[in-house]
Design a protein around this motif. Sequence first.
Motif, short mmCIF file in Angstrom:
data_model
loop_
_atom_site.label_atom_id
_atom_site.label_comp_id
_atom_site.label_asym_id
_atom_site.label_seq_id
_atom_site.Cartn_x
_atom_site.Cartn_y
_atom_site.Cartn_z
N LEU A 329 0.82 -1.21 0.00
CA LEU A 329 0.00 0.00 0.00
C LEU A 329 0.86 1.27 0.00
O LEU A 329 0.56 2.26 -0.68
N GLU A 330 1.92 1.26 0.77
CA GLU A 330 2.80 2.42 0.79
C GLU A 330 3.44 2.66 -0.58
O GLU A 330 3.62 3.80 -1.02
N SER A 331 3.79 1.55 -1.26
CA SER A 331 4.36 1.67 -2.60
C SER A 331 3.34 2.27 -3.58
O SER A 331 3.66 3.16 -4.39
N GLU A 332 2.08 1.80 -3.49
CA GLU A 332 1.04 2.33 -4.38
C GLU A 332 0.75 3.80 -4.08
O GLU A 332 0.52 4.60 -5.00
N LEU A 333 0.76 4.16 -2.78
CA LEU A 333 0.54 5.57 -2.43
C LEU A 333 1.65 6.47 -2.98
O LEU A 333 1.41 7.61 -3.40
N GLN A 334 2.87 5.96 -2.99
CA GLN A 334 3.98 6.75 -3.54
C GLN A 334 3.80 6.96 -5.04
O GLN A 334 4.05 8.05 -5.56
N LYS A 335 3.33 5.93 -5.74
CA LYS A 335 3.08 6.08 -7.17
C LYS A 335 1.98 7.11 -7.43
O LYS A 335 2.08 7.93 -8.35
N LEU A 336 0.90 7.03 -6.62
CA LEU A 336 -0.17 8.01 -6.80
C LEU A 336 0.31 9.42 -6.50
O LEU A 336 -0.14 10.39 -7.14
N ALA A 337 1.21 9.57 -5.56
CA ALA A 337 1.76 10.90 -5.26
C ALA A 337 2.55 11.45 -6.45
O ALA A 337 2.47 12.64 -6.78
N ASP A 338 3.29 10.55 -7.10
CA ASP A 338 4.04 10.98 -8.29
C ASP A 338 3.08 11.39 -9.41
O ASP A 338 3.30 12.40 -10.10
N GLU A 339 2.03 10.58 -9.59
CA GLU A 339 1.05 10.93 -10.62
C GLU A 339 0.35 12.24 -10.31
O GLU A 339 0.03 13.03 -11.20
N GLU A 340 0.10 12.49 -9.02
CA GLU A 340 -0.54 13.75 -8.64
C GLU A 340 0.34 14.95 -8.98
O GLU A 340 -0.16 15.99 -9.42
N ASP A 341 1.64 14.80 -8.79
CA ASP A 341 2.55 15.90 -9.16
C ASP A 341 2.48 16.18 -10.65
O ASP A 341 2.52 17.34 -11.08
N THR A 342 2.35 15.12 -11.43
CA THR A 342 2.26 15.31 -12.88
C THR A 342 0.95 15.97 -13.28
O THR A 342 0.91 16.89 -14.11
N LEU A 343 -0.16 15.47 -12.69
CA LEU A 343 -1.47 16.04 -13.02
C LEU A 343 -1.60 17.49 -12.56
O LEU A 343 -2.31 18.29 -13.18
#
Length: 729
Positions: A329-343
């Motif tokens: 879950l922590e790994s997935e949250l980190q990916k979503l954080a990266d995607e949020e920076d892009t969006l």
Amino acid sequence: MAGEEVNQMSHLDDDEINLGDLVRRLWGGKVWIAGTTGVAALVGLFIAAGTPPTYRADALLQLEEKRGQLALPSALSDLAGSEPRSETEIEIIRSRLVLGQAVADAHLDWYAVPRKLPTVLSALAKFGFPLPDVGGLSAFARGDEKLRVDLLEVPAEWIGQSIRLVSNGATGFTVFLPNGAEVEGRVGVPLIDAGRGFALRIGELDAPEAREFDIVHLSETSAISSLRGRLSVTERGRYTGVLELGFTGENPDETERTLHAISQAYLKQNVSRSAAEAESSLAFIESQLPEAEQTLRKAEASLNQYRQAQQAIDLGFEGQSLLTQITNLESELQKLADEEDTLAERYTPNHPTYQQLLSAKSRLQERLERLRSEVGSLPQTQRVVFNLTRDLELAQAGYVELLNRAQELRVMKASTIGNVRIVDQARTAPYPIAPRSARIVALSVLLGLLSGAGLVLLRHMLRRGIQSAKDLEAMGLPVFATINYLPEAAQHRKRQGSLPIYALSKPDDVVIEGFRSLRTSLHFGLIDASTRSLAITSSAPEAGKSFVVTNLGVVAAQAGQRVCIVDADLRRGYLRRYFSVPKVHRGLSEYLAGEVDLEDIVVPGPIPGLYFIPPGQFPPNPSELLMRDRLTDLVNALDQSFDLALFDTPPVLAVTDPMIISRAVGGTILVARYDVTPLGEIEAVQRQFLNSGLRLAGSVLNGFDPRRASESSGYGYGYSYRYAYKRED
């Protein structure tokens, strides 16, 4: 309102008339326009033929992404890595760093070119005219010469100056240095002058004897400026990262070689920049590895010590499952954080895509909190082992990540590969891009048309003289007739001896028809005149009044009238030359002085019914003589004996004699010469007559040239046919 509408319509009519006049003037000057256009087309053709061809070489570069090359963990690398900006790379290509390296690598700071033919001779040679190698022409290039310079060193004071090389045929040449010295040399053998700091080696020379070349060593700044002026760098498409390099020059091989040197210099600096970046990142990672290893060892030691102290071997199935889920879950949250920076760079938080990501992130965080709360329900021993195991795994992941990045950077540094790839090597197009002969000729024709039209309009603007009978009528002077231009009579006054009377020698000419029209107009225009005498004058000399008087008298006599022509110019009269009367013959001056009678001065003319009174001896006081009563007596006597008396007077603006004569005769006609007599002079004559209490009966437009009139206004008139009685047998 009606008056305003009429004024508006009149303004529109004036505009239409002006536009029509403009078109007619241009059409009338079509010969000038066609001539100017033809000359401009020839000049453009010679320029196009005489201009050396210009070739263009092009190359294609691709800017690749830097993603994955930074010395950072993957999460931070994803945030920092981005594809290079094309605008930045374009400026780097045009920088002194890259161009200076290209100059140094390919020796672009020196060049050797043959002496070029002048533009005209170059055009003739291009059109196939052979140019012999004689005299000074042997020094100029013909297009088949070759010269390669392998070495060139010059002292600082010779930089930018031309070194002239003259071929001696075979493999020899002569060099003329800027200081005036002459040096003989041979191909492949260096010329070295260590004292001056001069060195030259010619690698190849293929040119006939006496052919000349100019060798110049440029400063680095001048060479870079020259390259920058001929280099173009653009991006193909938008955000494609594909750059197109273009370079122009007169020599196709040299152009291709230069662009290749520029692209290679840019590639080298990019590789060196990437290598320097990799080295810097590698140094940073290697400095972080000991600390990461120490953290890993510390986490292992803490876990092992606790296990030994509590006799705990492992987490068990439940604890291990929780640990795995929390890590994922922590790994997935980190990916979503990266995607949020892009969006966040593209959309606002209210965008549906952004909202969808936030919703998924919220669900993962809720699951993570539930799992962490389940960890709290584990026994104390398992909770501690869980935390220590989690710390160990995090330390291991960070340490392994750093080891992988260090290995990648070592490979990158060793392989010296940048983020630039040459897609297409520099290549010169087989056909020159300039000069564009068709465009040059087309622009020359257009310029010729505009210049011709401007010349026609300028000639019209600069014309100061009367342009048509309308000009005289607009000033309140009726025009009794328009006399066409007669080339033979243009310079008749400068001839020696007797002068011809064209009404006798050319009775069917268009000009004489104009005099017949004048005769008819005078017959009806002077019906109310007090006497049958007429003064003919002009504003200034060279208007043709004597020509008008003589021929008018002849055509009037031919119509059956008794006509007497009086030369009343007591200063410069020369009508006697039309009638072959000696200069010493007594005339008007003697009559006015009371020395002779009228019958003593009248001379028979060349045809029946025509008579002539010469001026006599030119007196010192002509105005005083004319003011005597004898002038009125003469007019009355002629009125009784003749149907028409014509007085040829001096110009009005020159002397006062015409004003005196005009008071005695029945009417005065002003002769104006087409395109010669200014409107201002006509106004001055009218003003002078008005001040004297007199008026002009009308005017005659003399010397009208239909061809010139058509050039200035686009239309003219004249007799286009002959009409005569047909003799019956």
